[in-house]
Design a protein around this motif. Sequence first.
Motif, PDB file in Angstrom:
ATOM      1  N   PHE A   1      -4.264   0.381   4.958  1.00  0.00           N
ATOM      2  CA  PHE A   1      -3.273   1.168   5.693  1.00  0.00           C
ATOM      3  C   PHE A   1      -1.953   1.261   4.952  1.00  0.00           C
ATOM      4  CE2 PHE A   1      -4.828   0.300  10.310  1.00  0.00           C
ATOM      5  CZ  PHE A   1      -5.909   1.115  10.068  1.00  0.00           C
ATOM      6  N   PRO A   2      -1.289   2.415   5.015  1.00  0.00           N
ATOM      7  CA  PRO A   2       0.130   2.452   4.671  1.00  0.00           C
ATOM      8  C   PRO A   2       0.936   1.942   5.866  1.00  0.00           C
ATOM      9  CG  PRO A   2      -0.602   4.642   5.263  1.00  0.00           C
ATOM     10  CD  PRO A   2      -1.816   3.743   5.347  1.00  0.00           C
ATOM     11  N   ILE A   3       2.207   1.717   5.652  1.00  0.00           N
ATOM     12  CA  ILE A   3       3.034   1.094   6.680  1.00  0.00           C
ATOM     13  C   ILE A   3       3.110   1.941   7.957  1.00  0.00           C
ATOM     14  CG2 ILE A   3       5.218   2.037   5.787  1.00  0.00           C
ATOM     15  CD1 ILE A   3       4.717  -1.488   7.126  1.00  0.00           C
ATOM     16  N   THR A   4       3.086   3.273   7.806  1.00  0.00           N
ATOM     17  CA  THR A   4       3.196   4.135   8.984  1.00  0.00           C
ATOM     18  C   THR A   4       2.035   3.913   9.946  1.00  0.00           C
ATOM     19  OG1 THR A   4       2.151   5.808   7.607  1.00  0.00           O
ATOM     20  CG2 THR A   4       4.504   6.034   7.970  1.00  0.00           C
TER      21      THR A   4
ATOM     22  N   ASN B   1       0.829  -1.206   0.000  1.00  0.00           N
ATOM     23  CA  ASN B   1       0.000   0.000   0.000  1.00  0.00           C
ATOM     24  C   ASN B   1       0.858   1.248   0.000  1.00  0.00           C
ATOM     25  OD1 ASN B   1      -2.354  -1.439   0.024  1.00  0.00           O
ATOM     26  ND2 ASN B   1      -2.652  -1.293   2.236  1.00  0.00           N
ATOM     27  N   SER B   2       1.893   1.249   0.864  1.00  0.00           N
ATOM     28  CA  SER B   2       2.763   2.414   0.948  1.00  0.00           C
ATOM     29  C   SER B   2       3.426   2.678  -0.391  1.00  0.00           C
ATOM     30  CB  SER B   2       3.837   2.216   2.027  1.00  0.00           C
ATOM     31  OG  SER B   2       3.372   2.680   3.263  1.00  0.00           O
ATOM     32  N   LEU B   3       3.864   1.592  -1.060  1.00  0.00           N
ATOM     33  CA  LEU B   3       4.482   1.760  -2.375  1.00  0.00           C
ATOM     34  C   LEU B   3       3.490   2.387  -3.344  1.00  0.00           C
ATOM     35  CD1 LEU B   3       6.559  -1.524  -2.781  1.00  0.00           C
ATOM     36  CD2 LEU B   3       7.430   0.818  -2.660  1.00  0.00           C
ATOM     37  N   LEU B   4       2.263   1.881  -3.289  1.00  0.00           N
ATOM     38  CA  LEU B   4       1.230   2.424  -4.169  1.00  0.00           C
ATOM     39  C   LEU B   4       1.004   3.910  -3.891  1.00  0.00           C
ATOM     40  CD1 LEU B   4      -1.380   1.411  -6.070  1.00  0.00           C
ATOM     41  CD2 LEU B   4      -2.555   2.088  -3.985  1.00  0.00           C
TER      42      LEU B   4
ATOM     43  N   LEU C   1      12.560  -1.496  10.436  1.00  0.00           N
ATOM     44  CA  LEU C   1      13.805  -1.564   9.667  1.00  0.00           C
ATOM     45  C   LEU C   1      13.500  -1.776   8.183  1.00  0.00           C
ATOM     46  CD1 LEU C   1      16.955  -1.664   9.863  1.00  0.00           C
ATOM     47  CD2 LEU C   1      16.708  -4.129   9.714  1.00  0.00           C
ATOM     48  N   ILE C   2      12.625  -2.736   7.912  1.00  0.00           N
ATOM     49  CA  ILE C   2      12.308  -3.024   6.509  1.00  0.00           C
ATOM     50  C   ILE C   2      11.616  -1.828   5.852  1.00  0.00           C
ATOM     51  CG2 ILE C   2      10.902  -4.483   5.008  1.00  0.00           C
ATOM     52  CD1 ILE C   2      11.446  -6.747   6.967  1.00  0.00           C
ATOM     53  N   SER C   3      10.800  -1.135   6.616  1.00  0.00           N
ATOM     54  CA  SER C   3      10.050  -0.021   6.033  1.00  0.00           C
ATOM     55  C   SER C   3      10.962   1.140   5.653  1.00  0.00           C
ATOM     56  CB  SER C   3       8.979   0.459   7.010  1.00  0.00           C
ATOM     57  OG  SER C   3       9.564   1.237   8.022  1.00  0.00           O
ATOM     58  N   VAL C   4      12.171   1.161   6.199  1.00  0.00           N
ATOM     59  CA  VAL C   4      13.100   2.249   5.885  1.00  0.00           C
ATOM     60  C   VAL C   4      13.782   2.010   4.542  1.00  0.00           C
ATOM     61  CG1 VAL C   4      15.234   3.359   6.645  1.00  0.00           C
ATOM     62  CG2 VAL C   4      13.493   2.761   8.311  1.00  0.00           C
ATOM     63  N   ILE C   5      13.946   0.716   4.203  1.00  0.00           N
ATOM     64  CA  ILE C   5      14.774   0.352   3.047  1.00  0.00           C
ATOM     65  C   ILE C   5      14.328   1.006   1.727  1.00  0.00           C
ATOM     66  CG2 ILE C   5      15.530  -1.600   1.629  1.00  0.00           C
ATOM     67  CD1 ILE C   5      15.604  -3.233   4.259  1.00  0.00           C
ATOM     68  N   PRO C   6      13.026   0.978   1.376  1.00  0.00           N
ATOM     69  CA  PRO C   6      12.636   1.592   0.101  1.00  0.00           C
ATOM     70  C   PRO C   6      13.040   3.059  -0.015  1.00  0.00           C
ATOM     71  CG  PRO C   6      10.843   0.289   0.978  1.00  0.00           C
ATOM     72  CD  PRO C   6      11.893   0.311   2.032  1.00  0.00           C
ATOM     73  N   MET C   7      12.954   3.789   1.100  1.00  0.00           N
ATOM     74  CA  MET C   7      13.318   5.207   1.035  1.00  0.00           C
ATOM     75  C   MET C   7      14.819   5.382   0.852  1.00  0.00           C
ATOM     76  SD  MET C   7      10.864   7.242   0.924  1.00  0.00           S
ATOM     77  CE  MET C   7      10.181   5.955  -0.105  1.00  0.00           C
ATOM     78  N   VAL C   8      15.604   4.517   1.497  1.00  0.00           N
ATOM     79  CA  VAL C   8      17.057   4.572   1.322  1.00  0.00           C
ATOM     80  C   VAL C   8      17.382   4.322  -0.154  1.00  0.00           C
ATOM     81  CG1 VAL C   8      19.233   3.468   1.908  1.00  0.00           C
ATOM     82  CG2 VAL C   8      17.525   3.862   3.686  1.00  0.00           C
TER      83      VAL C   8
ATOM     84  N   VAL D   1       8.842  10.857  -0.693  1.00  0.00           N
ATOM     85  CA  VAL D   1       9.183  10.782   0.729  1.00  0.00           C
ATOM     86  C   VAL D   1       8.001  11.242   1.574  1.00  0.00           C
ATOM     87  CG1 VAL D   1      10.691  11.684   2.530  1.00  0.00           C
ATOM     88  CG2 VAL D   1      11.644  11.038   0.323  1.00  0.00           C
ATOM     89  N   GLY D   2       7.388  12.351   1.129  1.00  0.00           N
ATOM     90  CA  GLY D   2       6.230  12.866   1.855  1.00  0.00           C
ATOM     91  C   GLY D   2       5.119  11.837   1.921  1.00  0.00           C
ATOM     92  N   ALA D   3       4.866  11.173   0.787  1.00  0.00           N
ATOM     93  CA  ALA D   3       3.784  10.187   0.729  1.00  0.00           C
ATOM     94  C   ALA D   3       4.132   8.958   1.559  1.00  0.00           C
ATOM     95  CB  ALA D   3       3.515   9.787  -0.716  1.00  0.00           C
ATOM     96  N   TRP D   4       5.381   8.544   1.538  1.00  0.00           N
ATOM     97  CA  TRP D   4       5.793   7.363   2.295  1.00  0.00           C
ATOM     98  C   TRP D   4       5.661   7.614   3.797  1.00  0.00           C
ATOM     99  CZ3 TRP D   4       6.983   2.578   0.522  1.00  0.00           C
ATOM    100  CH2 TRP D   4       7.508   1.677   1.445  1.00  0.00           C
ATOM    101  N   ASN D   5       6.006   8.841   4.201  1.00  0.00           N
ATOM    102  CA  ASN D   5       5.941   9.163   5.634  1.00  0.00           C
ATOM    103  C   ASN D   5       4.571   9.674   6.051  1.00  0.00           C
ATOM    104  OD1 ASN D   5       8.582   8.448   6.103  1.00  0.00           O
ATOM    105  ND2 ASN D   5       9.344  10.490   5.610  1.00  0.00           N
ATOM    106  N   ASN D   6       3.657   9.802   5.103  1.00  0.00           N
ATOM    107  CA  ASN D   6       2.334  10.316   5.395  1.00  0.00           C
ATOM    108  C   ASN D   6       1.695   9.494   6.514  1.00  0.00           C
ATOM    109  OD1 ASN D   6       0.079  11.810   5.138  1.00  0.00           O
ATOM    110  ND2 ASN D   6      -0.631  10.898   3.217  1.00  0.00           N
ATOM    111  N   PHE D   7       1.305  10.158   7.591  1.00  0.00           N
ATOM    112  CA  PHE D   7       0.750   9.389   8.703  1.00  0.00           C
ATOM    113  C   PHE D   7      -0.635   9.895   9.126  1.00  0.00           C
ATOM    114  CE2 PHE D   7       0.062   9.165  13.305  1.00  0.00           C
ATOM    115  CZ  PHE D   7      -0.097   7.804  13.415  1.00  0.00           C
ATOM    116  N   PHE D   8      -0.715  11.169   9.434  1.00  0.00           N
ATOM    117  CA  PHE D   8      -1.914  11.655  10.101  1.00  0.00           C
ATOM    118  C   PHE D   8      -3.165  11.525   9.226  1.00  0.00           C
ATOM    119  CE2 PHE D   8      -4.294  15.295  12.217  1.00  0.00           C
ATOM    120  CZ  PHE D   8      -4.715  14.497  13.251  1.00  0.00           C
ATOM    121  N   LEU D   9      -3.026  11.954   7.968  1.00  0.00           N
ATOM    122  CA  LEU D   9      -4.199  11.893   7.084  1.00  0.00           C
ATOM    123  C   LEU D   9      -4.732  10.460   6.938  1.00  0.00           C
ATOM    124  CD1 LEU D   9      -6.029  13.562   5.015  1.00  0.00           C
ATOM    125  CD2 LEU D   9      -4.580  12.467   3.317  1.00  0.00           C
TER     126      LEU D   9
END
Lengths: 464, 304
Positions: free
Chosen positions: B245-248, B95-98, B276-283, B226-234
């Motif tokens: 759900f996204p990963i956050t 979902n987060s990737l999407l 840890l795994i959720s960080v990898i795509p952004m790296v 990056v903004g979309a990957w870290n998107n949490f509150f919305l």
Amino acid sequence: MMLKSKKIFAVLAAVAASLSLAACGGSNASDTATANSDKHANDNASCTNKVVHADAQKVTVWAWYPGFEKIVDHFNNSHSDVQVCWNNGGQGGAEYTRFQNTIKAGKGAPDIIQLEYEAMPQFIAGQQKYLVDLGKYGMNSYKADYTDGAWNSVTFGSSSSVYAVPVDAGPFVMYVNQEVFDKYQVKVPTTWAEFEQAGKDLQAKGYTGKLTNWQTDGTAVNIALFAQKGAQVYKYSASDPTKVGIDFDQQGVKDVLSYWQKLSKEGLIDTADQSSTDTMKKFGAGDYATYVQASWFMGYYVKGAYKTAADSPFKIYEAPKWDDSTPDVNQGGSAFAVTYQAKDTKAAAEVARELYGDDYAQKSGVSDGGLFPTWKKLLSSTEFINQTYPYLGDQKANEVIAPVAKGWAGDQFLPFQTYAYDAQQKSFASIVKSGTSVDSGVSKLTSTLQDYAKQQGFTVESVK
Amino acid sequence: MDWVIDMSAIEHSGKHAGSHIRGNPRVFTYVVLIVCCCYFLLPVWWLVVASTKTNGGLFNGSHGSMWFDSTMAFWDNIKQLGTYQDGVYWRWIANSLLYALVGGFGATTVSVMAGYGFAKYRFRGKKTYFNIILGALMIPATALVIPTFLLMSDINMTDTYWAVLLPLMLNPFGVYLMRIYCSESLPDEMIEAARVDGSGEFRTFFQVSLPIMTPAITTVFLLSIVGAWNNFFLPSVVLTNPNLFPITVGLSQWQTRSTAGSASEQIWNLLTSGSLISVIPMVLAFIFLQRYWVGGLAAGSVKA
């Protein structure tokens, strides 16, 4: 330049205005909970669980109980006319915020929602009732199934109205680090006087940890401790929802706070946050000889802090008492309420009652969910009493806990409990940790909360 | 630039005895960089270590919190991630990737077109519209979440992918950045020349302007992702169904599951390995996109 920034401000102002409009737009959505009867409104609802009978009517549920998927599957397998569509709407505060949002929007709330006892008043306060009175759907005939404390927690002093179906509770007990008490040959205390003495003895014999942790953020723990001294600090009744009672300025409260202040001054106890992983670490390292807490604490710390069940040195004892008349008390627990947005109110009321309403579900709640039941039938069953707990050295812990659950009379909370807890936490932390005067502390807290209640439009009455 | 000059100064002065003081800026630079490095990498190191521990090991393991426990549970944790709640974790990652890719692509497209339009066309109300965008830039996105929820609820879009994607597509900062970049780096003369040569507006945009805008596009794309990957509150407000759900939001729900009182489950080990795994795509995104980004920006600056 001036013109430009003026324009920007104009734009901002316009946006702000539209925001506040949007915020107001939803708040007049409902008055009192009315009955609905649309059997097909949930047909396209998305669920976390699998629906067994696709053609049957759906009832939507928000719940966060561990192991709840089993309860849902059991329900859907055993019913062909109605199916549960479950989602986890968040846990505790997160779910309440989400519920508030759907109230503002006027839609989006589930038919059935899990609420903690202490969170219910905020949804039935004032003129707007967002929870359905299940008394109108025959809930009163099931009164005898539940413990008195649980029943009183969902009826709010009313003899006919019932606002939720009780599920679990948190009887107040004492976790004892048996290794520490055995090693230093100190007797496990049964009264608060012995409790203090045990702390002194342990320290004198060389124990380097603390007797217990008085949690700075242990808001509900304090309510339980006061209740032990017969001090009811909050009053709220659904039949008179514009009135609240708040009183910390009473002898019982002062006695309890002075006691903990004294223990803290003597260096016998730690005063750290409950919800910090650091505290859990200390707990696992044997730095606390006891922990006076709700019975569900087992799932919370004991399992978390030890690698295997055999590593845990803890056992459950009765909470220390002041004297023979000290009542059994409780901390926490939750229930299923039916919301005013329920698509088919009658069906929702039935499902809410039946979810944990049979032997299988009750047992699964205990063994898969780690819940402590409020259902008398299970509480009294020999199977339940004889259940052993590996994390407690195979102790038959329910022998100790079940009587407390049955003895609990129920507590009352405010329609703005979150605010009250915040104020309470600040006040008690400064009393116990920093040694602020108990008398002035409790009277200030009382007036702060009473003023807030008046601001919110409530009439303040006596708690008696 | 200063740094380069210092370097050559050091090389020259190195021949003269007793002039080592001039080397100090370099040492100082290294010290500052190393301190920064430690400061930023320490939490990452903790995460790497913590992801290899069992739940009990996290609280009660040997060798403390900054070193590995005696039992190595990394693969076990990964396995559990695949099975806990029917492997919903990987669904969250997907979902987060999407959200990140579709949202990032959408936001970039809108920003590029809007920024280009603002920079290169004259139309009625242009200033007002741009001021509205500037205004939107000043309102924290968090403040708009509840109104957004109410709007979404009105059109029955809560609890759908669109509830997260649509708000992501509007990125006022991206529009602002693209407008600035277009007016600075894209000469009007070039567009004029293309028009004179008979190129239509769309062809000019796609074949003449777009290639020059690449560095800015990459920047906006990366920031949006990056903004979309870290998107949490919305998403935490507009979504209820965990399958969306996204990963956050998913990880945060697991965290409350572990800390909340009544009968909670202890899944701290899944939280650490899952984080840890959720960080990898952004790296990875940074490693692959940064060369376009940095290189491009520098190229732009030289031309300007």
